[in-house]
Design an enzyme around this catalytic site. Structure first.
Site, mmCIF file in Angstrom:
data_model
loop_
_atom_site.group_PDB
_atom_site.id
_atom_site.type_symbol
_atom_site.label_atom_id
_atom_site.label_comp_id
_atom_site.label_asym_id
_atom_site.label_seq_id
_atom_site.Cartn_x
_atom_site.Cartn_y
_atom_site.Cartn_z
ATOM 1 N N ARG A 1 -8.954 1.780 9.479
ATOM 2 C CA ARG A 1 -8.638 0.376 9.719
ATOM 3 C C ARG A 1 -9.717 -0.307 10.544
ATOM 4 N NH1 ARG A 1 -2.766 0.884 9.213
ATOM 5 N NH2 ARG A 1 -1.838 -1.180 9.325
ATOM 6 N N ARG B 1 11.676 -6.343 3.656
ATOM 7 C CA ARG B 1 11.509 -4.879 3.686
ATOM 8 C C ARG B 1 12.639 -4.184 4.441
ATOM 9 N NH1 ARG B 1 5.929 -2.378 5.192
ATOM 10 N NH2 ARG B 1 6.035 -3.796 6.965
ATOM 11 N N LYS C 1 0.836 -1.218 0.000
ATOM 12 C CA LYS C 1 0.000 0.000 0.000
ATOM 13 C C LYS C 1 0.863 1.258 0.000
ATOM 14 C CE LYS C 1 -1.918 -0.976 3.972
ATOM 15 N NZ LYS C 1 -1.216 -2.244 4.263
ATOM 16 N N ARG D 1 -0.362 -9.095 13.311
ATOM 17 C CA ARG D 1 -0.913 -8.008 12.479
ATOM 18 C C ARG D 1 -1.882 -8.565 11.442
ATOM 19 N NH1 ARG D 1 4.421 -5.501 10.427
ATOM 20 N NH2 ARG D 1 3.115 -4.180 9.142
ATOM 21 N N ARG E 1 11.890 -2.852 10.341
ATOM 22 C CA ARG E 1 10.909 -2.359 11.316
ATOM 23 C C ARG E 1 10.742 -3.363 12.445
ATOM 24 N NH1 ARG E 1 5.770 -0.252 7.959
ATOM 25 N NH2 ARG E 1 4.681 -1.469 9.531
HETATM 26 P P1 AP5 Z 1 4.960 -1.603 1.705
HETATM 27 O O1 AP5 Z 1 4.640 -0.661 0.618
HETATM 28 O O2 AP5 Z 1 5.805 -1.147 2.842
HETATM 29 O O3 AP5 Z 1 3.628 -2.325 2.234
HETATM 30 P P2 AP5 Z 1 2.437 -1.757 3.128
HETATM 31 O O4 AP5 Z 1 1.194 -2.415 2.665
HETATM 32 O O5 AP5 Z 1 2.470 -0.270 3.176
HETATM 33 O O6 AP5 Z 1 2.890 -2.398 4.498
HETATM 34 P P3 AP5 Z 1 2.860 -1.888 5.992
HETATM 35 O O7 AP5 Z 1 3.443 -3.022 6.810
HETATM 36 O O8 AP5 Z 1 3.538 -0.547 6.145
HETATM 37 O O9 AP5 Z 1 1.393 -1.783 6.268
HETATM 38 P P4 AP5 Z 1 0.724 -1.802 7.591
HETATM 39 O O10 AP5 Z 1 -0.624 -1.424 7.164
HETATM 40 O O11 AP5 Z 1 0.804 -2.995 8.430
HETATM 41 O O12 AP5 Z 1 1.624 -0.788 8.454
HETATM 42 P P5 AP5 Z 1 1.405 0.700 8.887
HETATM 43 O O13 AP5 Z 1 2.702 1.383 8.821
HETATM 44 O O14 AP5 Z 1 0.229 1.299 8.206
HETATM 45 O O15 AP5 Z 1 5.655 -2.894 1.003
HETATM 46 C C1 AP5 Z 1 6.153 -3.978 1.793
HETATM 47 C C2 AP5 Z 1 7.460 -4.488 1.161
HETATM 48 O O16 AP5 Z 1 7.157 -5.074 -0.120
HETATM 49 C C3 AP5 Z 1 8.507 -3.385 0.878
HETATM 50 O O17 AP5 Z 1 9.769 -3.934 1.108
HETATM 51 C C4 AP5 Z 1 8.323 -3.072 -0.615
HETATM 52 O O18 AP5 Z 1 9.527 -2.609 -1.211
HETATM 53 C C5 AP5 Z 1 7.911 -4.433 -1.165
HETATM 54 N N1 AP5 Z 1 6.978 -4.350 -2.286
HETATM 55 C C6 AP5 Z 1 5.933 -3.486 -2.448
HETATM 56 N N2 AP5 Z 1 5.278 -3.762 -3.583
HETATM 57 C C7 AP5 Z 1 5.920 -4.840 -4.146
HETATM 58 C C8 AP5 Z 1 5.712 -5.597 -5.336
HETATM 59 N N3 AP5 Z 1 4.714 -5.325 -6.177
HETATM 60 N N4 AP5 Z 1 6.541 -6.638 -5.595
HETATM 61 C C9 AP5 Z 1 7.563 -6.941 -4.737
HETATM 62 N N5 AP5 Z 1 7.803 -6.250 -3.597
HETATM 63 C C10 AP5 Z 1 6.997 -5.219 -3.320
HETATM 64 O O19 AP5 Z 1 0.970 0.510 10.414
HETATM 65 C C11 AP5 Z 1 1.869 0.048 11.394
HETATM 66 C C12 AP5 Z 1 1.182 0.030 12.739
HETATM 67 O O20 AP5 Z 1 0.743 1.363 13.088
HETATM 68 C C13 AP5 Z 1 -0.091 -0.814 12.827
HETATM 69 O O21 AP5 Z 1 0.185 -2.184 13.069
HETATM 70 C C14 AP5 Z 1 -0.820 -0.136 13.997
HETATM 71 O O22 AP5 Z 1 -0.270 -0.516 15.233
HETATM 72 C C15 AP5 Z 1 -0.504 1.339 13.773
HETATM 73 N N6 AP5 Z 1 -1.520 1.982 12.932
HETATM 74 C C16 AP5 Z 1 -1.322 2.559 11.711
HETATM 75 N N7 AP5 Z 1 -2.489 3.028 11.213
HETATM 76 C C17 AP5 Z 1 -3.436 2.739 12.130
HETATM 77 C C18 AP5 Z 1 -4.849 2.936 12.181
HETATM 78 N N8 AP5 Z 1 -5.500 3.515 11.174
HETATM 79 N N9 AP5 Z 1 -5.513 2.484 13.270
HETATM 80 C C19 AP5 Z 1 -4.878 1.904 14.286
HETATM 81 N N10 AP5 Z 1 -3.552 1.663 14.309
HETATM 82 C C20 AP5 Z 1 -2.827 2.079 13.241
#
Ligand code: AP5
Length: 232
Positions: A88, A127, A13, A175, A164
């Site tokens: 979320r 990642r 994403k 998660r 991370r």
């Molecule tokens: P990446 O783009 O980093 O994936 P992502 O979907 O953004 O993954 P996240 O782990 O960041 O999502 P998340 O929703 O769990 O975490 P967030 O930071 O929002 O890609 C992943 C990897 O794949 C990278 O290495 C990339 O290079 C590679 N890649 C991408 N596309 C590819 C492709 N097509 N082919 C091959 N490789 C590819 O949240 C973290 C924490 O914050 C949560 O667990 C929670 O505790 C808190 N939080 C955040 N938002 C909220 C909310 N709204 N409510 C409550 N808690 C929240």
């Protein structure tokens, strides 16, 4: 354009939000990045969020909603935004609707990224994240642009890349569980509002961007994609 990006952790994403936001000239708003910055800055909000994030749990709605409401009050969202990782939960989605409706706005779409769990785990395990500018790389699919004399990967901004803390296998499993129980219900929520667009997230980063853009680009027949063209 006002979009929300939905999908399990690690599906890509953030990577796609960064690319599309650049092309649309709108801000990418990642609640995960906002919390990671707050943790790095040791702010009261960061200290509150840290224990939830380290455990793979969601930060409480009351905290997240306040953060997003403040962010959406800034000038730079006038031409739109991409919300990455928010909402979320159903209460977060309802709150977002309220925030936008008070401004006389609606969402254009909720974009759901889909891929098998094995692929997600592969992406998360490779990642590399920048603690300074939040750029994201992958050891195989999107290698770091530089390295130290010792071979440690470096970001384009010059900072040393890190894994991370919440990317440890047991935290990733938690998660994914949280995603299935608390975030997956948003799929039906946005489908019922005819805002949902699904994107096949399997394939290279460029292929996924292409699929995403083909579904959002103006001038296409939107009916079969169930895209609402409500940009006001
Ligand atoms: P990446 O783009 O980093 O994936 P992502 O979907 O953004 O993954 P996240 O782990 O960041 O999502 P998340 O929703 O769990 O975490 P967030 O930071 O929002 O890609 C992943 C990897 O794949 C990278 O290495 C990339 O290079 C590679 N890649 C991408 N596309 C590819 C492709 N097509 N082919 C091959 N490789 C590819 O949240 C973290 C924490 O914050 C949560 O667990 C929670 O505790 C808190 N939080 C955040 N938002 C909220 C909310 N709204 N409510 C409550 N808690 C929240």
């Amino acid at each position: 354009m006002r979009l929300v990006f939905l999908g399990p952790p690690g599906i890509g994403k953030g990577t796609q939000a960064e690319r599309l936001a650049g092309r649309l000239s709108v801000p990418k708003i990642s609640t995960g990045d906002i919390f990671r910055d707050a943790i790095a800055g040791k702010t009261p909000m960061g200290l509150k969020a840290k224990s939830y994030m380290d455990a793979g749990h969601l930060v409480p709605d009351s905290v997240v909603i306040g953060v997003v409401e403040e962010r959406l009050s800034r000038e730079d969202v006038q031409n739109g935004f991409i919300l990455d990782g928010f909402p979320r939960t159903v209460p977060q989605a309802e709150a977002l609707e309220g925030i936008l409706s008070r401004k006389g706005l609606t969402l254009n779409n909720a974009v759901l990224f889909e891929a098998p769990e094995e692929e997600i785990v592969r992406r998360i395990s490779g990642r590399l994240s920048c603690p300074n500018c939040q750029r994201v790389y992958h050891s195989e699919h999107n290698p770091a642009p530089g390295q130290t004399a010792e071979g440690e990967p470096l970001c384009a901004c010059g900072a040393r890349l890190v894994r991370r803390k919440d990317d440890l296998p047991e935290t990733v499993a938690e998660r994914l569980k949280v995603y299935r129980s608390q975030t997956a219900p948003l799929v039906n929520y946005y489908r019922a509002k005819e805002l949902l667009v699904s994107v096949d997230a399997v394939g290279s980063i460029e292929e996924v961007t292409h699929d995403l853009e083909s579904r959002l680009s103006p001038g296409k027949s939107y009916d079969h994609l169930k895209i609402k063209r409500g940009d006001r």
